[in-house]
Design a protein around this motif. Structure first.
Motif, PDB file in Angstrom:
ATOM      1  N   GLN A  29       0.820  -1.206   0.000  1.00  0.00           N
ATOM      2  CA  GLN A  29       0.000   0.000   0.000  1.00  0.00           C
ATOM      3  C   GLN A  29       0.856   1.259   0.000  1.00  0.00           C
ATOM      4  O   GLN A  29       0.532   2.246  -0.661  1.00  0.00           O
ATOM      5  N   VAL A  30       1.957   1.237   0.737  1.00  0.00           N
ATOM      6  CA  VAL A  30       2.874   2.378   0.758  1.00  0.00           C
ATOM      7  C   VAL A  30       3.438   2.628  -0.635  1.00  0.00           C
ATOM      8  O   VAL A  30       3.475   3.762  -1.124  1.00  0.00           O
ATOM      9  N   GLU A  31       3.872   1.573  -1.283  1.00  0.00           N
ATOM     10  CA  GLU A  31       4.444   1.716  -2.621  1.00  0.00           C
ATOM     11  C   GLU A  31       3.400   2.204  -3.616  1.00  0.00           C
ATOM     12  O   GLU A  31       3.712   2.983  -4.529  1.00  0.00           O
ATOM     13  N   ALA A  32       2.142   1.768  -3.433  1.00  0.00           N
ATOM     14  CA  ALA A  32       1.076   2.229  -4.326  1.00  0.00           C
ATOM     15  C   ALA A  32       0.844   3.727  -4.173  1.00  0.00           C
ATOM     16  O   ALA A  32       0.642   4.441  -5.165  1.00  0.00           O
ATOM     17  N   VAL A  33       0.877   4.214  -2.936  1.00  0.00           N
ATOM     18  CA  VAL A  33       0.706   5.651  -2.697  1.00  0.00           C
ATOM     19  C   VAL A  33       1.856   6.432  -3.309  1.00  0.00           C
ATOM     20  O   VAL A  33       1.649   7.449  -3.996  1.00  0.00           O
ATOM     21  N   GLU A  34       3.073   5.968  -3.089  1.00  0.00           N
ATOM     22  CA  GLU A  34       4.247   6.675  -3.602  1.00  0.00           C
ATOM     23  C   GLU A  34       4.253   6.727  -5.127  1.00  0.00           C
ATOM     24  O   GLU A  34       4.587   7.755  -5.716  1.00  0.00           O
ATOM     25  N   GLU A  35       3.885   5.637  -5.759  1.00  0.00           N
ATOM     26  CA  GLU A  35       3.890   5.583  -7.224  1.00  0.00           C
ATOM     27  C   GLU A  35       2.798   6.460  -7.835  1.00  0.00           C
ATOM     28  O   GLU A  35       2.906   6.911  -8.967  1.00  0.00           O
TER      29      GLU A  35
END
Length: 240
Positions: A29-35
């Motif tokens: 989820q963190v990576e999805a937000v950052e991307e």
């Protein structure tokens, strides 16, 4: 634009992931937000609420608390706050003044959480009833929301980890009856294994050697089970 998106980082969440690399659900989820930033603010906003709720559920599972998938966000938040035992020292004694002061700080998150939900519902990609030609959310507001979410997640987990040594709750044991269904689910897909003529049970090996990965998988399992039960109840209720 891809280079700009990859440069955005959630500082508190990244610190959490560095200390607990097996927190796979939160990592995704963190990576999805950052991307999603800065090009897709609607997607970033949609993941903020999910990230906070996943954090709450992960903390509850780690502290051997149960939760229901039907709980609204405010109930989930309240249960997590209670599970943290705010103001409790290592010796198990609760400093009432520290408890009250900390609770006041935490209660400020309620307003932030409400803001997350409102903006997510109005401007997130999963919002309901959004007009096809509604203006896109300004990146400044999306980043403000994401930064607030990052702060909440980071602080909640630090409170959780720091308080683990001061709580009097019994830790999870592999033999606990509440874990039987999950352990059987793991063992149905993995193993048994034999190492130097010694049989190893997959679920027990994971529990003993990498408890963080075990808890992360347990959280996902319970979320999926709760969703299945909720859908079954909805279908049953819809039948004449």
């Amino acid at each position: 634009m891809a280079a700009e998106a990859s440069s955005f980082r959630l500082i508190a969440c990244r610190e959490l992931m560095a200390n607990h690399p097996d927190s796979l659900v939160i990592r995704q989820q963190v990576e999805a937000v950052e991307e999603a930033l800065p090009d897709k603010p609607g997607i970033a906003v949609s993941f903020c609420r999910t990230l906070i709720e996943t954090t709450c559920k992960t903390i509850l599972v780690a502290r051997n608390h149960t939760y229901e998938n039907s709980w609204k966000a405010d109930r989930l938040w309240l249960e997590t706050k209670d599970a943290l035992h705010l103001g409790q020292h290592v010796n198990g004694q609760t400093d009432r003044r520290l408890h009250n002061a900390t609770e006041k700080i935490i209660s400020g998150f309620n307003s932030v959480f409400e803001g997350v939900i409102t903006i997510r519902n109005d401007h997130g990609t999963a919002s309901h009833g959004a007009e096809a030609y509604a203006p896109l959310l300004d990146i400044t507001y999306a980043e403000m929301l994401v930064r607030a979410t990052d702060a909440i997640v980071g602080l909640l987990f630090k409170l959780h980890l720091n308080a683990l040594g001061s709580t009097q709750e019994a830790p999870l044991r592999y033999e606990d009856e509440a874990l039987t269904g999950f352990n059987e689910w793991v063992d149905a897909d993995h193993g048994p294994f034999t190492v130097l003529e010694t049989p190893l049970i997959a679920s027990e090996a994971l529990f003993r050697t990498d408890n963080s990965a075990y808890l992360a998988a347990l959280t996902v399992f319970r979320q999926e089970q709760a969703a299945v039960e909720s859908n079954a109840a909805s279908v049953e209720g819809a039948q004449p």
